[in-house]
Write a protein that holds these residues in place. Structure first.
Motif, short mmCIF file in Angstrom:
data_model
loop_
_atom_site.label_atom_id
_atom_site.label_comp_id
_atom_site.label_asym_id
_atom_site.label_seq_id
_atom_site.Cartn_x
_atom_site.Cartn_y
_atom_site.Cartn_z
N ALA A 23 0.83 -1.20 0.00
CA ALA A 23 0.00 0.00 0.00
C ALA A 23 0.87 1.26 0.00
CB ALA A 23 -0.94 -0.01 1.20
N ILE A 24 1.97 1.25 0.76
CA ILE A 24 2.87 2.41 0.81
C ILE A 24 3.54 2.60 -0.54
CG2 ILE A 24 5.02 3.26 1.81
CD1 ILE A 24 4.10 1.93 4.47
N VAL A 25 4.03 1.54 -1.15
CA VAL A 25 4.68 1.63 -2.47
C VAL A 25 3.69 2.16 -3.51
CG1 VAL A 25 5.69 0.26 -4.33
CG2 VAL A 25 6.42 -0.12 -1.98
N LEU A 26 2.46 1.66 -3.49
CA LEU A 26 1.43 2.11 -4.42
C LEU A 26 1.11 3.59 -4.22
CD1 LEU A 26 -0.48 1.30 -6.66
CD2 LEU A 26 -2.14 0.62 -4.94
N ALA A 27 0.98 4.03 -2.97
CA ALA A 27 0.68 5.43 -2.68
C ALA A 27 1.81 6.35 -3.15
CB ALA A 27 0.42 5.62 -1.19
N ALA A 31 1.55 9.24 -6.07
CA ALA A 31 1.95 10.62 -5.77
C ALA A 31 3.03 11.10 -6.74
CB ALA A 31 2.45 10.71 -4.32
N ALA A 32 4.00 10.25 -7.04
CA ALA A 32 5.07 10.62 -7.97
C ALA A 32 4.51 10.86 -9.37
CB ALA A 32 6.14 9.54 -8.00
N ASN A 33 3.58 10.02 -9.81
CA ASN A 33 2.97 10.21 -11.13
C ASN A 33 2.15 11.49 -11.19
OD1 ASN A 33 3.97 7.99 -12.57
ND2 ASN A 33 2.51 6.62 -11.57
#
Length: 166
Positions: A23-27, A31-33
């Motif tokens: 979930a942290i990696v996905l978030a 955010a970066a995108n």
């Protein structure tokens, strides 16, 4: 049995830990995108304002070189993101003329010399204003007053040659 109880507990614990990490990696990825998208949109919006801020000296002569190897000399009156507008247009041609200025019937390559032509003197009678699509422009430059082309234009304007048929 003790082994299966330990095995089940370890499995549940490792799955519980991997879910929050995913979930942290996905978030972070989302955010970066979104940040990248914002930078691209802001950058795109800044480009036209920089291009429309161009100013030109209306007394200066500019050479505008086109992708098809044509070149126009004139005064740039307006430039925006789409077009460059010019007036007082001249262009260069290669012609073979004798000393009196008459065309040579069967010229050799070394008899061709550059001559300036004033836009508007052609038989079809174009106006002396053109718009050039910026996609067709290789580059443009302000010409010095002492350039051979500007000197030739000044001489021509003092004693213009008649239009064809006139």
């Amino acid at each position: 049995m003790a082994d299966s109880a330990v095995s089940a507990r370890t499995s549940a614990t490792s799955e519980g830990r991997s879910l929050p990490i995913l979930a942290i990696v996905l978030a972070v990825s989302i955010a970066a995108n979104l940040a990248l998208l914002g930078v691209l949109l802001l950058g795109r919006g800044a480009t036209p304002s920089a291009t429309t801020a161009e100013t030109f000296n209306d007394k200066s002569w500019y050479g505008v070189f086109i992708n098809n190897n044509e070149a126009f000399v004139g005064h740039i009156t307006k430039a925006d993101t789409q077009n460059i507008t010019m007036r007082g247009i001249y262009y260069l041609t290669l012609e073979a003329r004798d000393a009196s200025g008459k065309p040579i019937a069967n010229p050799t390559a070394d008899q061709f010399k550059p001559f300036i032509k004033k836009l508007g003197q052609e038989v079809y009678g174009p106006k002396d204003v053109i718009q050039i699509n910026r996609q067709n422009v290789r580059y443009y430059t302000e010409l010095r007053d002492d350039s051979d082309v500007v000197k030739a234009i000044v001489v021509f304007e003092k004693n213009p040659s008649p239009a064809p048929g006139g």
